[in-house]
Design an enzyme around this catalytic site. Sequence first.
Site, PDB file in Angstrom:
ATOM      1  N   HIS A 120      -9.599  -3.712   9.894  1.00 24.09           N
ATOM      2  CA  HIS A 120      -9.471  -3.571   8.437  1.00 24.09           C
ATOM      3  C   HIS A 120      -9.815  -4.844   7.675  1.00 24.09           C
ATOM      4  O   HIS A 120     -10.081  -4.794   6.477  1.00 24.09           O
ATOM      5  CB  HIS A 120      -8.020  -3.240   8.075  1.00 24.09           C
ATOM      6  N   GLU A 161       0.851  -1.187   0.000  1.00 21.59           N
ATOM      7  CA  GLU A 161       0.000   0.000   0.000  1.00 21.59           C
ATOM      8  C   GLU A 161       0.889   1.238   0.000  1.00 21.59           C
ATOM      9  O   GLU A 161       1.882   1.262   0.716  1.00 21.59           O
ATOM     10  CB  GLU A 161      -0.902   0.048   1.230  1.00 21.59           C
ATOM     11  N   GLU A 219      -9.421   4.265   6.701  1.00 18.79           N
ATOM     12  CA  GLU A 219      -8.567   4.551   7.850  1.00 18.79           C
ATOM     13  C   GLU A 219      -9.348   5.170   9.005  1.00 18.79           C
ATOM     14  O   GLU A 219      -9.101   4.862  10.167  1.00 18.79           O
ATOM     15  CB  GLU A 219      -7.411   5.463   7.430  1.00 18.79           C
ATOM     16  N   HIS A 242      -6.758  -2.053  15.260  1.00 18.90           N
ATOM     17  CA  HIS A 242      -6.943  -1.280  14.028  1.00 18.90           C
ATOM     18  C   HIS A 242      -6.783  -2.177  12.798  1.00 18.90           C
ATOM     19  O   HIS A 242      -7.632  -2.190  11.900  1.00 18.90           O
ATOM     20  CB  HIS A 242      -5.904  -0.148  14.012  1.00 18.90           C
ATOM     21  N   GLU A 243      -5.723  -2.951  12.778  1.00  8.61           N
ATOM     22  CA  GLU A 243      -5.457  -3.783  11.600  1.00  8.61           C
ATOM     23  C   GLU A 243      -6.498  -4.894  11.465  1.00  8.61           C
ATOM     24  O   GLU A 243      -6.920  -5.222  10.362  1.00  8.61           O
ATOM     25  CB  GLU A 243      -4.043  -4.378  11.675  1.00  8.61           C
ATOM     26  N   GLU A 297      -2.416  -3.804   6.900  1.00  9.42           N
ATOM     27  CA  GLU A 297      -3.532  -4.738   7.022  1.00  9.42           C
ATOM     28  C   GLU A 297      -3.644  -5.772   5.909  1.00  9.42           C
ATOM     29  O   GLU A 297      -4.757  -6.103   5.500  1.00  9.42           O
ATOM     30  CB  GLU A 297      -4.837  -3.941   7.098  1.00  9.42           C
ATOM     31  N   ASN A 298      -2.523  -6.311   5.418  1.00 10.51           N
ATOM     32  CA  ASN A 298      -2.604  -7.369   4.411  1.00 10.51           C
ATOM     33  C   ASN A 298      -3.532  -8.463   4.933  1.00 10.51           C
ATOM     34  O   ASN A 298      -3.356  -8.931   6.059  1.00 10.51           O
ATOM     35  CB  ASN A 298      -1.230  -7.982   4.161  1.00 10.51           C
TER      36      ASN A 298
HETATM   37 ZN    ZN Z   1      -5.243   1.502   8.808  1.00 12.07          ZN
END
Ligand code: ZN
Length: 850
Positions: free
Chosen positions: A304, A130, A323, A300-301, A267-268
């Site tokens: 996602h 990203e 985000e 957070h991840e 966040e893969n």
């Molecule tokens: Zn993020």
Amino acid sequence: MDYRLPATVVPKRYDVRLEPDLASATFAGEAVITVEVETTVTEIVCNAAELAIQSAALTRDSTVPIHGSITLDEANERARFVFPAAIAPGEWKLTLRFTGTLNDRLHGFYRSTYKDAAGVSHTIAATQFEATDARRGFPCWDEPAFKAVFGVTLVVPEHLAAVSNCAVAREEALGDGRRAVHFADTIRMSTYLVAFVVGELEATDPVMVGSTPLRVWSVPGKKHLGRFALAAGAFSLAFFERYYGLPYPGDKVDLLAIPDFAAGAMENLGAITFRENALLVNEAAAAHAELERIADVVAHEVAHMWFGDLVTMSWWNGIWLNEAFATFMELMAVDAWKSEWRRWTTFGVSRSAAMHVDALEATRPIEFEVGNPQDCRAMFDLLTYEKGASVLRMLEQHLGPDVFREGVRLYLERHRYANAETTDLWKALGDASHQPIPAIMDGWIFKPGYPVVTVDLDGTGLKLSQRRFQYLAGDTDSGQRWRIPIVLRAAVKRGYVERRLLLDGDEATVALPTKADWIVVNSGGHGFYRVRYAPSLLKKLAGAVAKIAPIERFNLLSDAFALVQAGLMPAVDHLDLTARFTAETDRNVWTTLNTSLAYVNRLIGDELRGGLAALVRHRLGEKVSLLGWEVQEGESELDRQLRGDLLRTIGTLGDDAEIQARAREVYARYREDEGSVEANVLPAVIAIVAAAGGEPEYTEFRERFKSARTPQEEQRYLYALAGFRSPELLSRTLEMTLNGEIRSQDAPYVIRSLLGSVYGRGLAWHFVKQNWQAMARQYPESAYTRMFEGIAGLVGAEWERDARAFFTDNKIDLGGRTLAQYLEQLRVAVAFQEREAEPLAAYLSRQKSR
Ligand SMILES: [Zn+2]
């Protein structure tokens, strides 16, 4: 130049086989891309950068391959394949053979190195795709809307671990000391979410969350530091499955700590990568703030995986939604996991940081047109994350949490495995709430800035009026208006009266039943606006701080200082107001108070530093002696962190000699017995010893930085090296930012920290001017940009001129409006300095003599 790829040929599936060679830092690959040709074409265009493509062939069913000519356009990061015959519509397979380099820039498919306990160097290959760097790993349609299924194979030496987005489907030995690891197919997803990690890594045992195995990966010897993240990950995964009402979209979750990593985490899908200090920690030896950061980043991840990975923005202008939402959900999950942390109150600090940028002329709307990749990088800022999350929280509170969640579920349900726009979320929230969401939200999302609400008495009631809040606009009105969900609370004879209204015009009057003792506007603290009270109202509220909530006290101080920065309130009035907070118990309120005093310190002359230090000691002293140095019975984790925060400030900014002497003693004791110092006190002690220290302390800290056993320990000693005061020592720290002693992922932040130090900024600025070209080559682009944020610390008319000339002369552009924002922040500080020099000098000189 149009950056968007033509949609005449679209990918449906990639079978990617990569053979990284860690020793030579190269890789070879083959991609078989199943494409749908929409109309007859003779050429196919996709993205590729820093790759050599040896062959391109198209096949259909069992036909003879059609070989295409290959043209690489490095400037536009594209590959063009021209075929000798027209390609008819339908499904084709495009087979590409290519080679590339594992770069050192921490993007694309890159190389990360680390030394083991014996000092032996090892290499890991990892990815960071990203926003637009998957094209450095394999040729692809590198735009979020071109979703496809990925079948990945990694060919690696037998002894190395290989991780990708999905679980291992099968492995085969190749007989040459290598094995091919075939991974299961991914869901339909965007290229920027693909991940490969290869190296000597080890994993924790999996924790099962429902049917999903969750593991933490690290370099050998650090596995035991993954336990806290594992707990945070397991909680979040289960929390989000409940909140979203949809199962986790992948088949496993791996959390991987990568020694060199440009961002905080990525966040893969199923293979989430982190910098080490955002994942690994020794819980028993960590401060609250360090644990909070890990819990935040992990949550957070994981958020996602649905919001971003399962449903993805159509184009980068929608990245804010990804985000902002993940940030909002991170807070929600952490608040549910550790309610005693009062995460929403702490969020006030982030909200006010976003408000600081958003009060600039050079701010931008949360969502705006994104053309080229550099502008896209500029989207990853406070406005996207923190302002975005703030306005979502404001909306959630306005609609009610259940209705809001219902809307989110509808949105995910409707757009899963596909892409969506901001308007799609508004539609879903509107369907769930039966309210006109765009009418409320558009002003917050598509327009820059935010309002200040002025509160005046109107008989026994109130008059509220709004206008845009800008530091450099003075008292002028831009004419911009918002629909502001306002909650206010008034203390009356028998308790409180609450009023809720949507202020959507210039002003509104609010009737109150009886004359109020005091009134707090932005009750509950969720609103993204500043409040400017009439003097009499401010006076009453300041006298009642003990009766309002921590977030309201936080906002009172934070708004007051913002008004000072805008020239709408005298600085000394704010300094007087801080005297009301000497018994304050909330850590966040202290943070805003301490931050404002550190800001003032950067704009006064050296002759006034003693006066400011005396003021700091006066404001903090009472609470510091109350808290003491040792943990007291019944204390919360937040109290312990507060002790650490206050000791640090009084011992550095407050220059308290007694505290400094004590810190040296405590540090000496720590050397003998590490268990003797509380985890939240230790980072403060290190910072104080540095501030008051010399050569011997510097040498020791530098050694400890290099031999640190945990990422947190490494960070403490690293930033302590920027906290010394002697120019000679600080010069050494600066040298370390370019000679490889400090990782390129950290070096730009160390320089930023030095630019913010009144002892280091002159040196650091000189160093940046001398070496910026080397920095631009060595540092990851995102971090290099952040380094320049530090120029806001160069408060002085001469420095300001010099900084402007530097960026102009060298034609430095940081993408989007980033540089303009940094320069305007500097302008705000210099204007403050010019405006307040005399009154501040008089005020601070009095402090010294008392
Ligand atoms: Zn993020």
